[in-house]
Design an enzyme around this catalytic site. Structure first.
Site, PDB file in Angstrom:
ATOM      1  N   HIS A   1       0.845  -1.186   0.000  1.00  0.00           N
ATOM      2  CA  HIS A   1       0.000   0.000   0.000  1.00  0.00           C
ATOM      3  C   HIS A   1       0.888   1.246   0.000  1.00  0.00           C
ATOM      4  O   HIS A   1       2.123   1.137  -0.035  1.00  0.00           O
ATOM      5  CB  HIS A   1      -0.972   0.004   1.185  1.00  0.00           C
ATOM      6  CG  HIS A   1      -0.320   0.001   2.529  1.00  0.00           C
ATOM      7  ND1 HIS A   1       0.429  -1.052   3.018  1.00  0.00           N
ATOM      8  CD2 HIS A   1      -0.302   0.940   3.520  1.00  0.00           C
ATOM      9  CE1 HIS A   1       0.862  -0.777   4.229  1.00  0.00           C
ATOM     10  NE2 HIS A   1       0.441   0.439   4.559  1.00  0.00           N
TER      11      HIS A   1
ATOM     12  N   HIS B   1       1.394   3.822   2.168  1.00  0.00           N
ATOM     13  CA  HIS B   1       1.869   4.525   3.362  1.00  0.00           C
ATOM     14  C   HIS B   1       3.387   4.609   3.370  1.00  0.00           C
ATOM     15  O   HIS B   1       4.095   3.665   2.991  1.00  0.00           O
ATOM     16  CB  HIS B   1       1.356   3.833   4.623  1.00  0.00           C
ATOM     17  CG  HIS B   1      -0.123   3.995   4.796  1.00  0.00           C
ATOM     18  ND1 HIS B   1      -0.849   3.272   5.713  1.00  0.00           N
ATOM     19  CD2 HIS B   1      -1.018   4.805   4.163  1.00  0.00           C
ATOM     20  CE1 HIS B   1      -2.130   3.632   5.640  1.00  0.00           C
ATOM     21  NE2 HIS B   1      -2.249   4.562   4.714  1.00  0.00           N
TER      22      HIS B   1
ATOM     23  N   ASP C   1       5.745   4.457   5.559  1.00  0.00           N
ATOM     24  CA  ASP C   1       6.605   3.508   6.266  1.00  0.00           C
ATOM     25  C   ASP C   1       6.847   2.241   5.460  1.00  0.00           C
ATOM     26  O   ASP C   1       7.739   1.456   5.785  1.00  0.00           O
ATOM     27  CB  ASP C   1       6.026   3.169   7.649  1.00  0.00           C
ATOM     28  CG  ASP C   1       4.625   2.583   7.597  1.00  0.00           C
ATOM     29  OD1 ASP C   1       3.816   3.038   6.775  1.00  0.00           O
ATOM     30  OD2 ASP C   1       4.331   1.674   8.403  1.00  0.00           O
ATOM     31  N   HIS C   2       6.093   2.047   4.381  1.00  0.00           N
ATOM     32  CA  HIS C   2       6.261   0.864   3.542  1.00  0.00           C
ATOM     33  C   HIS C   2       6.935   1.165   2.205  1.00  0.00           C
ATOM     34  O   HIS C   2       7.273   0.233   1.474  1.00  0.00           O
ATOM     35  CB  HIS C   2       4.902   0.207   3.267  1.00  0.00           C
ATOM     36  CG  HIS C   2       4.316  -0.444   4.481  1.00  0.00           C
ATOM     37  ND1 HIS C   2       4.273  -1.813   4.668  1.00  0.00           N
ATOM     38  CD2 HIS C   2       3.738   0.099   5.592  1.00  0.00           C
ATOM     39  CE1 HIS C   2       3.713  -2.082   5.822  1.00  0.00           C
ATOM     40  NE2 HIS C   2       3.364  -0.943   6.406  1.00  0.00           N
TER      41      HIS C   2
ATOM     42  N   HIS D   1      -7.590  -1.792   4.459  1.00  0.00           N
ATOM     43  CA  HIS D   1      -6.709  -0.982   5.297  1.00  0.00           C
ATOM     44  C   HIS D   1      -7.123   0.463   5.070  1.00  0.00           C
ATOM     45  O   HIS D   1      -8.181   0.734   4.481  1.00  0.00           O
ATOM     46  CB  HIS D   1      -5.243  -1.246   4.934  1.00  0.00           C
ATOM     47  CG  HIS D   1      -4.265  -0.585   5.857  1.00  0.00           C
ATOM     48  ND1 HIS D   1      -4.389  -0.622   7.231  1.00  0.00           N
ATOM     49  CD2 HIS D   1      -3.131   0.136   5.603  1.00  0.00           C
ATOM     50  CE1 HIS D   1      -3.385   0.030   7.778  1.00  0.00           C
ATOM     51  NE2 HIS D   1      -2.605   0.514   6.819  1.00  0.00           N
TER      52      HIS D   1
ATOM     53  N   ASP E   1      -0.425  -4.549   5.796  1.00  0.00           N
ATOM     54  CA  ASP E   1      -1.286  -4.018   6.860  1.00  0.00           C
ATOM     55  C   ASP E   1      -2.744  -4.278   6.517  1.00  0.00           C
ATOM     56  O   ASP E   1      -3.141  -4.214   5.351  1.00  0.00           O
ATOM     57  CB  ASP E   1      -1.078  -2.512   7.012  1.00  0.00           C
ATOM     58  CG  ASP E   1       0.313  -2.172   7.523  1.00  0.00           C
ATOM     59  OD1 ASP E   1       1.121  -3.097   7.716  1.00  0.00           O
ATOM     60  OD2 ASP E   1       0.595  -0.975   7.716  1.00  0.00           O
TER      61      ASP E   1
ATOM     62  N   HIS F   1       5.344  -6.311  11.878  1.00  0.00           N
ATOM     63  CA  HIS F   1       4.737  -4.997  12.109  1.00  0.00           C
ATOM     64  C   HIS F   1       4.462  -4.830  13.614  1.00  0.00           C
ATOM     65  O   HIS F   1       3.356  -4.536  14.060  1.00  0.00           O
ATOM     66  CB  HIS F   1       3.442  -4.850  11.301  1.00  0.00           C
ATOM     67  CG  HIS F   1       3.151  -3.444  10.883  1.00  0.00           C
ATOM     68  ND1 HIS F   1       2.294  -2.631  11.566  1.00  0.00           N
ATOM     69  CD2 HIS F   1       3.593  -2.699   9.834  1.00  0.00           C
ATOM     70  CE1 HIS F   1       2.208  -1.452  10.966  1.00  0.00           C
ATOM     71  NE2 HIS F   1       3.000  -1.467   9.915  1.00  0.00           N
TER      72      HIS F   1
END
Length: 329
Positions: free
Chosen positions: A61, A63, A65-66, A142, A213, A271
């Site tokens: 996805h 975000h 942090d990914h 998510h 996530d 995670h």
């Protein structure tokens, strides 16, 4: 067999002992990266797997942090590594964000030194066809649109029964390969031998499911069913289930319930939030699903169809210590 190298296992922000999400999947000569959090390229070096052939990237996805680690990784790939091309699969929001990073920040509207190909993920289609395995995507719920998990699955096969082949006079050599490939052959004695005479029942290949996530588990049962290994987030413990629901994550107990309901063989929890001690997470999950493991950065596992995953030796000490709890993910 698939190998899983956990490069980053923290939730939302790095901790002293855990980097941001990234997972390398090794399948024979093929190598894949699932997500690429900040600092991933250093973790690749620390893991010992190196950059070679690690040019196929699947993003769960959009975000940061990914995906934020793609900045440094693609710059390194483009300028220093001998890669002919780079392939990135993701939903449209992630593609748009990465393209902005690539073309407006890293290469400043210039052409990258190597071609970068983007593919918008479609559910249930084969995204990559390897030698004796496939990669498919499935939608997850998510925060935001077009979030996906990925399924790495070996092709089914029929084992060759050497004793039966000997009895039928099948010589060692190309004839046996032809039978395995479904062709009828003629033995030196002139006997016709059909594949069904020397091949056993169909045996399913190893199946690894990586969720990324997610906010719920009831809509991914079909994708997870009968997985040999399930890699799934466990950002919260059950005592904070209300917070998990509000911010689009799940608890360790929900992950364990899913694994039990879907006949999963082994559960890898990642995670991990800095608010919890590691033993708290493993204690909650193993009460429900004993074959569980809270993974740490640089953990390396081999996943098989016919036995439990094998932890491979690492040259690095990944022992974790208790950390002070911090804020919400």
């Amino acid at each position: 067999m698939f190998e899983l190298v956990f490069l980053g296992t923290s939730a939302s922000a790095p901790s002293v002992y855990r980097g941001l999400p990234a997972l390398a999947v090794l399948a024979g000569e093929q190598r894949f990266l699932v997500d690429c959090g900040e600092g991933t390229q250093r973790q690749i070096l620390r893991s010992g797997i190196g950059f070679k052939r690690l040019n196929r990237i699947f993003l769960t996805h959009a975000h940061l942090d990914h995906i934020l680690g793609l900045g440094g990784l693609l710059s390194t790939y483009g300028r220093w590594e001998a890669l002919d091309e780079i392939h990135i699969w993701a939903g449209l929001p992630a593609i748009e964000r990465v393209q902005a990073l690539v073309y407006q920040v890293i290469f400043r509207r210039q052409s990258p030194p190597v071609p970068i190909y983007f593919y918008r993920v479609k559910s249930d289609e084969i995204l990559f066809q390897g030698r004796k395995f496939t990669v498919r995507a499935f939608p997850v719920s998510h925060r935001g649109r077009e979030c996906y998990g990925y399924i790495f699955e070996e092709d089914s096969r029929r084992p060759f029964m050497a004793e039966k082949a000997e009895a039928l006079g099948v010589p060692h050599g190309p004839e046996r390969r032809q039978l395995v490939e479904g062709e009828t052959i003629v033995t030196p004695a002139g006997r016709l031998v059909h594949p069904d005479e020397v091949l056993g029942d169909v045996v399913k290949g190893a199946k690894v499911v990586i969720t990324g996530d997610l906010a719920r588990t009831d809509d991914i049962h079909d994708a997870v069913q009968n997985a040999d290994a399930l890699v799934i987030e466990s950002t919260y413990l059950e005592r904070h289930a209300d917070i998990a629901s509000q911010v689009g994550h799940i608890t360790a107990r929900q992950a364990a319930d899913l694994a039990r309901e879907c006949n999963v063989k082994y559960l890898f929890l990642t995670h991990i939030s800095r608010r919890y001690r590691e033993f708290e997470v493993i204690s909650e999950v193993r009460k429900i699903f004993p074959n569980s493991y809270v993974v740490r950065d640089l953990d390396h596992f081999a996943v098989f169809r016919d036995k439990l995953p094998q932890k491979l030796e690492s040259q690095f000490d990944t022992e974790s210590e208790d950390e002070l709890p911090l804020g919400d993910e």
